[in-house]
Scaffold this motif. Structure first.
Motif, PDB file in Angstrom:
ATOM      1  N   GLN A 131     -64.906 -30.102 -45.229  1.00  0.00           N
ATOM      2  CA  GLN A 131     -63.814 -30.756 -45.949  1.00  0.00           C
ATOM      3  C   GLN A 131     -63.168 -29.814 -46.960  1.00  0.00           C
ATOM      4  O   GLN A 131     -61.950 -29.830 -47.144  1.00  0.00           O
ATOM      5  N   ASP A 132     -63.969 -28.972 -47.613  1.00  0.00           N
ATOM      6  CA  ASP A 132     -63.423 -28.039 -48.595  1.00  0.00           C
ATOM      7  C   ASP A 132     -62.494 -27.020 -47.930  1.00  0.00           C
ATOM      8  O   ASP A 132     -61.423 -26.695 -48.460  1.00  0.00           O
ATOM      9  N   TYR A 133     -62.904 -26.528 -46.763  1.00  0.00           N
ATOM     10  CA  TYR A 133     -62.051 -25.584 -46.036  1.00  0.00           C
ATOM     11  C   TYR A 133     -60.791 -26.280 -45.529  1.00  0.00           C
ATOM     12  O   TYR A 133     -59.709 -25.687 -45.490  1.00  0.00           O
ATOM     13  N   SER A 134     -60.920 -27.544 -45.147  1.00  0.00           N
ATOM     14  CA  SER A 134     -59.754 -28.309 -44.708  1.00  0.00           C
ATOM     15  C   SER A 134     -58.763 -28.508 -45.858  1.00  0.00           C
ATOM     16  O   SER A 134     -57.542 -28.389 -45.672  1.00  0.00           O
ATOM     17  N   LEU A 135     -59.274 -28.780 -47.046  1.00  0.00           N
ATOM     18  CA  LEU A 135     -58.411 -28.918 -48.223  1.00  0.00           C
ATOM     19  C   LEU A 135     -57.725 -27.600 -48.559  1.00  0.00           C
ATOM     20  O   LEU A 135     -56.572 -27.574 -49.011  1.00  0.00           O
ATOM     21  N   LEU A 136     -58.429 -26.504 -48.334  1.00  0.00           N
ATOM     22  CA  LEU A 136     -57.833 -25.184 -48.530  1.00  0.00           C
ATOM     23  C   LEU A 136     -56.628 -25.005 -47.605  1.00  0.00           C
ATOM     24  O   LEU A 136     -55.557 -24.542 -48.030  1.00  0.00           O
ATOM     25  N   ILE A 137     -56.792 -25.380 -46.325  1.00  0.00           N
ATOM     26  CA  ILE A 137     -55.688 -25.274 -45.368  1.00  0.00           C
ATOM     27  C   ILE A 137     -54.533 -26.166 -45.799  1.00  0.00           C
ATOM     28  O   ILE A 137     -53.358 -25.774 -45.727  1.00  0.00           O
TER      29      ILE A 137
ATOM     30  N   GLY B 258     -62.144 -23.482 -35.580  1.00  0.00           N
ATOM     31  CA  GLY B 258     -61.765 -24.650 -34.810  1.00  0.00           C
ATOM     32  C   GLY B 258     -62.319 -25.930 -35.402  1.00  0.00           C
ATOM     33  O   GLY B 258     -61.672 -26.985 -35.361  1.00  0.00           O
ATOM     34  N   ARG B 259     -63.503 -25.848 -35.966  1.00  0.00           N
ATOM     35  CA  ARG B 259     -64.090 -27.025 -36.621  1.00  0.00           C
ATOM     36  C   ARG B 259     -63.247 -27.435 -37.830  1.00  0.00           C
ATOM     37  O   ARG B 259     -62.998 -28.620 -38.058  1.00  0.00           O
ATOM     38  N   VAL B 260     -62.806 -26.444 -38.602  1.00  0.00           N
ATOM     39  CA  VAL B 260     -61.918 -26.737 -39.724  1.00  0.00           C
ATOM     40  C   VAL B 260     -60.607 -27.339 -39.207  1.00  0.00           C
ATOM     41  O   VAL B 260     -60.079 -28.297 -39.780  1.00  0.00           O
ATOM     42  N   ALA B 261     -60.119 -26.798 -38.093  1.00  0.00           N
ATOM     43  CA  ALA B 261     -58.872 -27.296 -37.506  1.00  0.00           C
ATOM     44  C   ALA B 261     -59.000 -28.748 -37.048  1.00  0.00           C
ATOM     45  O   ALA B 261     -58.061 -29.540 -37.191  1.00  0.00           O
ATOM     46  N   ILE B 262     -60.146 -29.116 -36.505  1.00  0.00           N
ATOM     47  CA  ILE B 262     -60.382 -30.501 -36.081  1.00  0.00           C
ATOM     48  C   ILE B 262     -60.297 -31.431 -37.290  1.00  0.00           C
ATOM     49  O   ILE B 262     -59.634 -32.471 -37.256  1.00  0.00           O
TER      50      ILE B 262
ATOM     51  N   ARG C  17     -74.990 -19.023 -47.211  1.00  0.00           N
ATOM     52  CA  ARG C  17     -76.073 -19.587 -46.384  1.00  0.00           C
ATOM     53  C   ARG C  17     -76.062 -21.099 -46.467  1.00  0.00           C
ATOM     54  O   ARG C  17     -76.174 -21.788 -45.450  1.00  0.00           O
ATOM     55  N   GLN C  18     -75.937 -21.626 -47.670  1.00  0.00           N
ATOM     56  CA  GLN C  18     -75.900 -23.080 -47.819  1.00  0.00           C
ATOM     57  C   GLN C  18     -74.630 -23.645 -47.202  1.00  0.00           C
ATOM     58  O   GLN C  18     -74.645 -24.726 -46.598  1.00  0.00           O
ATOM     59  N   THR C  19     -73.529 -22.902 -47.330  1.00  0.00           N
ATOM     60  CA  THR C  19     -72.285 -23.312 -46.693  1.00  0.00           C
ATOM     61  C   THR C  19     -72.480 -23.408 -45.183  1.00  0.00           C
ATOM     62  O   THR C  19     -72.045 -24.375 -44.542  1.00  0.00           O
ATOM     63  N   LEU C  20     -73.157 -22.417 -44.598  1.00  0.00           N
ATOM     64  CA  LEU C  20     -73.410 -22.425 -43.158  1.00  0.00           C
ATOM     65  C   LEU C  20     -74.237 -23.633 -42.747  1.00  0.00           C
ATOM     66  O   LEU C  20     -73.966 -24.272 -41.729  1.00  0.00           O
ATOM     67  N   VAL C  21     -75.231 -23.964 -43.546  1.00  0.00           N
ATOM     68  CA  VAL C  21     -76.061 -25.136 -43.260  1.00  0.00           C
ATOM     69  C   VAL C  21     -75.195 -26.397 -43.241  1.00  0.00           C
ATOM     70  O   VAL C  21     -75.302 -27.233 -42.334  1.00  0.00           O
TER      71      VAL C  21
ATOM     72  N   ASN D 164     -74.190 -28.517 -39.529  1.00  0.00           N
ATOM     73  CA  ASN D 164     -74.864 -29.803 -39.404  1.00  0.00           C
ATOM     74  C   ASN D 164     -73.922 -31.003 -39.446  1.00  0.00           C
ATOM     75  O   ASN D 164     -74.378 -32.137 -39.299  1.00  0.00           O
ATOM     76  N   GLU D 165     -72.639 -30.761 -39.635  1.00  0.00           N
ATOM     77  CA  GLU D 165     -71.697 -31.882 -39.692  1.00  0.00           C
ATOM     78  C   GLU D 165     -71.164 -32.217 -38.309  1.00  0.00           C
ATOM     79  O   GLU D 165     -70.671 -31.351 -37.588  1.00  0.00           O
ATOM     80  N   ASP D 166     -71.275 -33.477 -37.926  1.00  0.00           N
ATOM     81  CA  ASP D 166     -70.718 -33.957 -36.671  1.00  0.00           C
ATOM     82  C   ASP D 166     -69.274 -34.391 -36.913  1.00  0.00           C
ATOM     83  O   ASP D 166     -69.013 -35.220 -37.783  1.00  0.00           O
ATOM     84  N   LEU D 167     -68.354 -33.831 -36.142  1.00  0.00           N
ATOM     85  CA  LEU D 167     -66.925 -34.078 -36.351  1.00  0.00           C
ATOM     86  C   LEU D 167     -66.336 -35.034 -35.310  1.00  0.00           C
ATOM     87  O   LEU D 167     -65.116 -35.105 -35.137  1.00  0.00           O
TER      88      LEU D 167
END
Length: 241
Positions: free
Chosen positions: A69-75, A96-100, A165-169, A173-176
């Protein structure tokens, strides 16, 4: 060029001719250069925007771990700040996950995803990971467990800073699925037949979730969009013309 968004200095490039916009989003651990192959192929007819996501390339790392969500808000803010209008979005893997997420509640023209996993399939964990999880639950073993991640974690995890690392976790782990269901615009999925990072089974599930989705499978790996570049450019050209 640099722009400050949400307290982070973000590096981006913008070039090309045309009144319509293409926005390109790279994968985890990558940068602008990994999407410029695609941008260059369409810069004679479109305005191209590519960014380094925070934590990658020449963009600053966020001060705290981010979620999708944070990366989506950045976009969202980038699109507003640099006057991008209803873009065609193309994203690889993490991009692509951010794009979704972004496309589920913002106006876009079309969406193209390269090897972008959306769902979280239940997979059998490796023995080393199962042992680590058990060790971390024992009294006084949590710190040891954290150190062990450096030895048995994924390549991306081991290469990342503590914040990333925590960002990657968070990201993996998020289902979109619910976000994918809300995308009404035409969406093209381009997948590598031998993709082990985002198996073809996940692409088929994503195709069924989308309102107007189509899957094209090409020879190659998680980077099939580069491995079949000339063919991919032709496919995209037909899709967005």
């Amino acid at each position: 060029m640099k722009i400050n968004i949400r307290g982070v200095s973000v590096n981006y490039i913008q070039y090309g001719e045309g009144k319509k916009d293409i926005l390109l989003l790279h994968g985890w651990g990558q940068n602008i250069e990994m999407m410029k192959f695609i941008g260059d192929a369409f810069s004679d007819r479109f305005r191209i925007t590519i960014l380094d996501f925070p934590g990658f390339g020449e963009s600053e790392e966020p001060s705290v771990p981010w979620q999708i969500q944070d990366y989506s808000l950045l976009i969202e803010e980038l699109v507003n700040r640099v006057n991008i209008k209803k873009p065609i979005i193309m994203g690889h893997s993490f991009g692509g996950r951010v794009a979704i997420h972004y496309s589920s509640h913002h106006p876009i023209e079309k969406l193209i995803l390269f090897g972008s996993p959306c769902v979280r399939l239940q997979k059998s964990l490796p023995l080393s990971t199962r042992i680590l999880k058990k060790l971390k639950k024992l009294p006084g073993m949590n710190e040891f467990g954290e150190r062990m991640k450096n030895y048995i974690g994924s390549r991306d995890y081991k290469a990342a800073s503590p914040i990333m690392r925590q960002t990657l976790v968070y990201v993996v782990n998020e289902d979109l699925s619910e976000f994918a269901k809300k995308i009404e615009e035409p969406t093209l999925l381009i997948w590598g037949e031998q993709d082990t990072e985002a198996p073809i089974e996940e692409a088929k599930i994503l195709e069924n979730l989308l309102y107007d989705g189509a899957l094209i499978v090409l020879p190659g790996t998680h980077y099939a969009y580069i491995e079949n570049l000339s063919r991919v450019v032709t496919i995209i050209n037909n899709f967005i013309s």
